[in-house]
Design a protein around this motif. Structure first.
Motif, PDB file in Angstrom:
ATOM      1  N   VAL A 106       0.856  -1.179   0.000  1.00 35.09           N
ATOM      2  CA  VAL A 106       0.000   0.000   0.000  1.00 35.09           C
ATOM      3  C   VAL A 106       0.893   1.229   0.000  1.00 35.09           C
ATOM      4  N   ASN A 107       0.421   2.289  -0.658  1.00 41.90           N
ATOM      5  CA  ASN A 107       1.226   3.511  -0.700  1.00 41.90           C
ATOM      6  C   ASN A 107       0.437   4.746  -0.290  1.00 41.90           C
ATOM      7  N   GLY A 108      -0.654   4.562   0.411  1.00 43.68           N
ATOM      8  CA  GLY A 108      -1.463   5.682   0.857  1.00 43.68           C
ATOM      9  C   GLY A 108      -2.731   5.851   0.043  1.00 43.68           C
ATOM     10  N   PHE A 109      -2.677   5.561  -1.247  1.00 45.24           N
ATOM     11  CA  PHE A 109      -3.874   5.685  -2.080  1.00 45.24           C
ATOM     12  C   PHE A 109      -3.992   4.577  -3.119  1.00 45.24           C
ATOM     13  N   GLU A 110      -3.096   3.586  -3.058  1.00 43.64           N
ATOM     14  CA  GLU A 110      -3.177   2.425  -3.947  1.00 43.64           C
ATOM     15  C   GLU A 110      -2.849   1.160  -3.161  1.00 43.64           C
ATOM     16  N   TYR A 111      -3.349   0.039  -3.680  1.00 43.57           N
ATOM     17  CA  TYR A 111      -3.177  -1.277  -3.066  1.00 43.57           C
ATOM     18  C   TYR A 111      -2.782  -2.245  -4.165  1.00 43.57           C
ATOM     19  N   MET A 112      -1.818  -3.105  -3.876  1.00 42.00           N
ATOM     20  CA  MET A 112      -1.451  -4.190  -4.797  1.00 42.00           C
ATOM     21  C   MET A 112      -1.246  -5.449  -3.984  1.00 42.00           C
ATOM     22  N   ALA A 113      -1.611  -6.588  -4.570  1.00 42.65           N
ATOM     23  CA  ALA A 113      -1.423  -7.859  -3.877  1.00 42.65           C
ATOM     24  C   ALA A 113      -1.196  -8.967  -4.889  1.00 42.65           C
ATOM     25  N   THR A 114      -0.550 -10.022  -4.407  1.00 41.31           N
ATOM     26  CA  THR A 114      -0.361 -11.228  -5.204  1.00 41.31           C
ATOM     27  C   THR A 114      -0.351 -12.417  -4.264  1.00 41.31           C
ATOM     28  N   THR A 115      -0.691 -13.559  -4.782  1.00 46.30           N
ATOM     29  CA  THR A 115      -0.577 -14.793  -4.013  1.00 46.30           C
ATOM     30  C   THR A 115       0.503 -15.676  -4.609  1.00 46.30           C
ATOM     31  N   GLU A 116       0.979 -15.313  -5.757  1.00 46.65           N
ATOM     32  CA  GLU A 116       1.892 -16.172  -6.505  1.00 46.65           C
ATOM     33  C   GLU A 116       3.289 -15.567  -6.556  1.00 46.65           C
ATOM     34  N   LEU A 117       4.195 -16.113  -5.755  1.00 50.78           N
ATOM     35  CA  LEU A 117       5.576 -15.642  -5.762  1.00 50.78           C
ATOM     36  C   LEU A 117       6.495 -16.835  -5.976  1.00 50.78           C
ATOM     37  N   ARG A 118       7.440 -16.670  -6.864  1.00 48.64           N
ATOM     38  CA  ARG A 118       8.432 -17.705  -7.120  1.00 48.64           C
ATOM     39  C   ARG A 118       9.807 -17.095  -7.022  1.00 48.64           C
ATOM     40  N   LYS A 119      10.745 -17.819  -6.433  1.00 48.76           N
ATOM     41  CA  LYS A 119      12.090 -17.295  -6.235  1.00 48.76           C
ATOM     42  C   LYS A 119      12.663 -16.734  -7.530  1.00 48.76           C
ATOM     43  N   SER A 120      13.148 -15.513  -7.449  1.00 51.23           N
ATOM     44  CA  SER A 120      13.814 -14.793  -8.535  1.00 51.23           C
ATOM     45  C   SER A 120      12.939 -14.495  -9.741  1.00 51.23           C
ATOM     46  N   ASN A 121      11.636 -14.756  -9.669  1.00 49.79           N
ATOM     47  CA  ASN A 121      10.734 -14.470 -10.785  1.00 49.79           C
ATOM     48  C   ASN A 121       9.619 -13.539 -10.331  1.00 49.79           C
ATOM     49  N   PRO A 122       9.320 -12.511 -11.127  1.00 48.86           N
ATOM     50  CA  PRO A 122       8.219 -11.620 -10.772  1.00 48.86           C
ATOM     51  C   PRO A 122       6.880 -12.343 -10.844  1.00 48.86           C
ATOM     52  N   SER A 123       5.874 -11.757 -10.230  1.00 52.06           N
ATOM     53  CA  SER A 123       4.528 -12.323 -10.250  1.00 52.06           C
ATOM     54  C   SER A 123       3.985 -12.385 -11.668  1.00 52.06           C
ATOM     55  N   THR A 124       3.125 -13.354 -11.916  1.00 42.72           N
ATOM     56  CA  THR A 124       2.473 -13.446 -13.215  1.00 42.72           C
ATOM     57  C   THR A 124       1.075 -12.851 -13.176  1.00 42.72           C
ATOM     58  N   HIS A 125       0.587 -12.534 -11.986  1.00 43.54           N
ATOM     59  CA  HIS A 125      -0.663 -11.804 -11.876  1.00 43.54           C
ATOM     60  C   HIS A 125      -0.671 -11.000 -10.582  1.00 43.54           C
ATOM     61  N   VAL A 126      -1.349  -9.857 -10.633  1.00 45.47           N
ATOM     62  CA  VAL A 126      -1.466  -9.016  -9.451  1.00 45.47           C
ATOM     63  C   VAL A 126      -2.886  -8.467  -9.353  1.00 45.47           C
TER      64      VAL A 126
END
Length: 186
Positions: A106-126
């Motif tokens: 959270v940054n005060g006026f936006e929210y981001m979340a993911t459930t899918e995290l893999r070592k050294s790889n960015p999320s494929t959905h947010v």
């Protein structure tokens, strides 16, 4: 579900974005909007992503260079210790919470979340939202977890020294006088 590939979200919207390019794009957009602070938590795999994906690392550096504060929360393990030591240099404060899963920011006026995290790889959905109530709920969740966490330096010391923190003494309510006497003799 709404699938959006544009980087700039509409006002008062919640979206699910699919694909690495969209996820990174929205993450960079989110970081570019940080004015005062970014509060973020992620599981034990994410420190390698933040440190290893140049765009994310640069985003953290830019937030701090603009005067923004970053509070990060993760599970520090012997397997991600080297990444966490690098992460400490990128954030204002890092804390440990064993068992944390997924990720949210959270940054005060936006929210981001993911459930899918893999070592050294960015999320494929947010999941992204700039709906005030979603942002407020996300901040509440972060603050609750933050208050339950311990400073990263303490956890790192425990791992490096091979020590396990002493368990807190348990409180037991006993009404049987014989059992109370027996427990006190131990």
């Amino acid at each position: 579900y709404v699938v959006v590939s544009a980087v700039t979200p509409p006002t008062n919207k919640s979206e699910i974005l699919y694909g690495v390019e969209n996820a990174i794009g929205r993450g960079l957009y989110f970081m570019s909007n940080v004015k005062e602070k970014m509060d973020i938590f992620f599981d034990h795999r994410a420190p390698s992503i933040v440190v290893g994906v140049e765009e994310y690392k640069k985003g953290y550096i830019e937030i701090r260079s603009r005067g923004g504060k970053i509070r990060a929360l993760t599970e520090i393990t012997k397997d991600n210790l080297v990444y966490c030591k690098e992460l400490i240099k990128l954030v204002n404060e890092l804390r440990n919470l064993d068992g944390i899963r997924g990720g949210m920011a959270v940054n005060g006026f936006e929210y981001m979340a993911t459930t899918e995290l893999r070592k050294s790889n960015p999320s494929t959905h947010v999941i992204y939202s700039n709906v005030k109530e979603v942002v407020e709920q996300g901040q509440y969740i972060f603050d609750t977890l933050w208050n339950a966490a311990i400073p990263a330096e303490k956890k790192i010391r425990e791992i490096e020294m091979g020590s396990v923190p002493a368990a807190e003494p348990a409180t037991i309510i006993e009404n049987n006088p014989e059992e109370i006497i027996k427990q006190n003799r131990r």
